[in-house]
Design a protein around this motif. Structure first.
Motif, PDB file in Angstrom:
ATOM      1  N   THR A  49       0.840  -1.206   0.000  1.00 40.19           N
ATOM      2  CA  THR A  49       0.000   0.000   0.000  1.00 40.19           C
ATOM      3  C   THR A  49       0.869   1.248   0.000  1.00 40.19           C
ATOM      4  N   LEU A  50       1.951   1.212   0.768  1.00 42.33           N
ATOM      5  CA  LEU A  50       2.852   2.366   0.824  1.00 42.33           C
ATOM      6  C   LEU A  50       3.452   2.664  -0.538  1.00 42.33           C
ATOM      7  N   PHE A  51       3.922   1.622  -1.212  1.00 44.17           N
ATOM      8  CA  PHE A  51       4.572   1.824  -2.502  1.00 44.17           C
ATOM      9  C   PHE A  51       3.569   2.244  -3.580  1.00 44.17           C
ATOM     10  N   ARG A  52       2.355   1.728  -3.493  1.00 42.10           N
ATOM     11  CA  ARG A  52       1.327   2.130  -4.472  1.00 42.10           C
ATOM     12  C   ARG A  52       0.946   3.596  -4.291  1.00 42.10           C
ATOM     13  N   ARG A  53       0.841   4.026  -3.038  1.00 42.47           N
ATOM     14  CA  ARG A  53       0.389   5.398  -2.769  1.00 42.47           C
ATOM     15  C   ARG A  53       1.496   6.434  -2.917  1.00 42.47           C
ATOM     16  N   PHE A  54       2.733   6.067  -2.519  1.00 44.62           N
ATOM     17  CA  PHE A  54       3.789   7.078  -2.440  1.00 44.62           C
ATOM     18  C   PHE A  54       5.001   6.793  -3.326  1.00 44.62           C
ATOM     19  N   GLY A  55       5.039   5.633  -3.940  1.00 47.56           N
ATOM     20  CA  GLY A  55       6.119   5.316  -4.864  1.00 47.56           C
ATOM     21  C   GLY A  55       7.339   4.711  -4.191  1.00 47.56           C
ATOM     22  N   ASP A  56       7.926   5.450  -3.249  1.00 50.74           N
ATOM     23  CA  ASP A  56       9.097   4.972  -2.520  1.00 50.74           C
ATOM     24  C   ASP A  56       9.229   5.760  -1.222  1.00 50.74           C
ATOM     25  N   ARG A  57      10.317   5.518  -0.490  1.00 53.98           N
ATOM     26  CA  ARG A  57      10.518   6.177   0.804  1.00 53.98           C
ATOM     27  C   ARG A  57      10.608   7.695   0.638  1.00 53.98           C
ATOM     28  N   ALA A  58      11.292   8.125  -0.421  1.00 53.26           N
ATOM     29  CA  ALA A  58      11.415   9.560  -0.671  1.00 53.26           C
ATOM     30  C   ALA A  58      10.049  10.196  -0.908  1.00 53.26           C
ATOM     31  N   GLY A  59       9.203   9.511  -1.670  1.00 51.62           N
ATOM     32  CA  GLY A  59       7.859  10.025  -1.937  1.00 51.62           C
ATOM     33  C   GLY A  59       7.028  10.122  -0.671  1.00 51.62           C
ATOM     34  N   LEU A  60       7.183   9.135   0.211  1.00 51.50           N
ATOM     35  CA  LEU A  60       6.444   9.148   1.473  1.00 51.50           C
ATOM     36  C   LEU A  60       6.917  10.294   2.374  1.00 51.50           C
ATOM     37  N   ILE A  61       8.239  10.460   2.476  1.00 50.25           N
ATOM     38  CA  ILE A  61       8.773  11.543   3.304  1.00 50.25           C
ATOM     39  C   ILE A  61       8.330  12.901   2.757  1.00 50.25           C
ATOM     40  N   GLY A  62       8.338  13.048   1.436  1.00 50.76           N
ATOM     41  CA  GLY A  62       7.873  14.285   0.821  1.00 50.76           C
ATOM     42  C   GLY A  62       6.423  14.574   1.167  1.00 50.76           C
ATOM     43  N   ALA A  63       5.601  13.529   1.198  1.00 52.09           N
ATOM     44  CA  ALA A  63       4.184  13.693   1.535  1.00 52.09           C
ATOM     45  C   ALA A  63       4.003  14.091   2.995  1.00 52.09           C
ATOM     46  N   VAL A  64       4.842  13.533   3.892  1.00 51.46           N
ATOM     47  CA  VAL A  64       4.774  13.898   5.312  1.00 51.46           C
ATOM     48  C   VAL A  64       5.153  15.371   5.491  1.00 51.46           C
ATOM     49  N   ILE A  65       6.211  15.795   4.801  1.00 49.85           N
ATOM     50  CA  ILE A  65       6.627  17.201   4.876  1.00 49.85           C
ATOM     51  C   ILE A  65       5.515  18.114   4.378  1.00 49.85           C
ATOM     52  N   ALA A  66       4.895  17.743   3.252  1.00 50.64           N
ATOM     53  CA  ALA A  66       3.812  18.555   2.688  1.00 50.64           C
ATOM     54  C   ALA A  66       2.639  18.649   3.659  1.00 50.64           C
ATOM     55  N   ALA A  67       2.314  17.531   4.331  1.00 54.26           N
ATOM     56  CA  ALA A  67       1.203  17.536   5.292  1.00 54.26           C
ATOM     57  C   ALA A  67       1.522  18.432   6.485  1.00 54.26           C
ATOM     58  N   ARG A  68       2.776  18.404   6.953  1.00 51.92           N
ATOM     59  CA  ARG A  68       3.166  19.260   8.080  1.00 51.92           C
ATOM     60  C   ARG A  68       3.174  20.735   7.677  1.00 51.92           C
ATOM     61  N   LEU A  69       3.445  21.001   6.407  1.00 52.19           N
ATOM     62  CA  LEU A  69       3.524  22.383   5.933  1.00 52.19           C
ATOM     63  C   LEU A  69       2.158  23.034   5.753  1.00 52.19           C
ATOM     64  N   GLU A  70       1.128  22.240   5.569  1.00 57.49           N
ATOM     65  CA  GLU A  70      -0.196  22.795   5.258  1.00 57.49           C
ATOM     66  C   GLU A  70      -0.666  23.838   6.269  1.00 57.49           C
ATOM     67  N   PRO A  71      -0.606  23.564   7.585  1.00 55.05           N
ATOM     68  CA  PRO A  71      -1.056  24.578   8.551  1.00 55.05           C
ATOM     69  C   PRO A  71      -0.227  25.859   8.484  1.00 55.05           C
ATOM     70  N   LEU A  72       1.080  25.716   8.258  1.00 56.25           N
ATOM     71  CA  LEU A  72       1.944  26.893   8.165  1.00 56.25           C
ATOM     72  C   LEU A  72       1.604  27.709   6.930  1.00 56.25           C
ATOM     73  N   GLN A  73       1.402  27.044   5.814  1.00 58.35           N
ATOM     74  CA  GLN A  73       1.052  27.750   4.584  1.00 58.35           C
ATOM     75  C   GLN A  73      -0.288  28.471   4.730  1.00 58.35           C
ATOM     76  N   GLN A  74      -1.222  27.834   5.420  1.00 57.84           N
ATOM     77  CA  GLN A  74      -2.525  28.459   5.649  1.00 57.84           C
ATOM     78  C   GLN A  74      -2.373  29.700   6.531  1.00 57.84           C
ATOM     79  N   ALA A  75      -1.526  29.596   7.560  1.00 62.26           N
ATOM     80  CA  ALA A  75      -1.303  30.740   8.451  1.00 62.26           C
ATOM     81  C   ALA A  75      -0.645  31.892   7.708  1.00 62.26           C
ATOM     82  N   VAL A  76       0.302  31.573   6.833  1.00 64.98           N
ATOM     83  CA  VAL A  76       0.973  32.603   6.029  1.00 64.98           C
ATOM     84  C   VAL A  76      -0.039  33.291   5.119  1.00 64.98           C
ATOM     85  N   GLN A  77      -0.910  32.497   4.495  1.00 63.34           N
ATOM     86  CA  GLN A  77      -1.918  33.059   3.598  1.00 63.34           C
ATOM     87  C   GLN A  77      -2.885  33.962   4.348  1.00 63.34           C
TER      88      GLN A  77
END
Length: 199
Positions: A49-77
């Motif tokens: 499931t992990l590989f289907r959704r995120f491709g590889d470890r790098a893709g998963l880590i990138g998705a985690v970073i993006a999820a953590r950034l969402e509240p900050l980006q919203q606050a900046v906006q």
């Protein structure tokens, strides 16, 4: 109906994986050792499931970073929508917010570098940071090329550089933030005339 249920299950699985990965990277003293197997087990899903959704470890880590950034980006906006009388201060605040995010998520940034994500220009969120900063710089008197200047200022807080300075060089976070503020003033100029002109 079955298709809708499948979509709901896929969404739940994605959220479970991101939450599990986020927790594991935060709690681990060595984020490089967090494996896809560890994340799959913690999330209660199959490794496939992990590989289907995120491709590889790098893709998963990138998705985690993006999820953590969402509240900050919203606050900046939201802060931009309210408005600030000083574009110069907006530039400082944007870059300080980005630096603080990297400092607060140092373990995750270190894991990202290890997974081959040290090149910021390939990250999905880089374009957002660059454009937001470019718009602010475009309103600062004396900045002749806002696009290039945005790239230069963001280069000063590359994740791999922040990891190196804090982990390898033992630079205190507050000192790093102060150095960044001084660098921004140097790049933009910090004259009283410029500040008065903005106001």
């Amino acid at each position: 109906m079955a298709q809708r249920t499948e979509r709901a299950d896929a969404l739940r699985n994605r959220e479970a994986v991101l939450a599990a990965a986020d927790a594991l990277f935060s709690e681990s003293s060595s984020p490089h050792s967090v494996s896809m197997d560890d994340i799959a087990t913690a999330a209660g899903v199959g490794k496939g499931t992990l590989f289907r959704r995120f491709g590889d470890r790098a893709g998963l880590i990138g998705a985690v970073i993006a999820a953590r950034l969402e509240p900050l980006q919203q606050a900046v906006q939201e802060a931009q929508d309210i408005g600030d009388p000083s574009p110069r201060q907006r530039v400082r605040d944007l870059l300080d917010a980005s630096l603080r995010f990297k400092i607060e998520n140092l373990q995750l940034m270190s894991a990202a570098e290890d997974a081959g994500l040290s090149n910021p220009y390939q990250a999905a969120h880089y374009g957002w940071w660059h454009e937001t900063l470019r718009v602010a710089l475009d309103q600062v008197p004396g900045v002749h090329d806002a696009d290039f200047t945005a790239h230069v200022l963001l280069a000063a807080i590359r994740a791999d550089l922040v990891v190196h300075l804090i982990i390898d060089q033992k630079t205190a976070p507050e000192r790093l933030r102060a150095s960044l503020a001084a660098y921004i003033d140097k790049v933009l100029g910090n004259s009283a005339d410029a500040t008065q002109h903005e106001q």
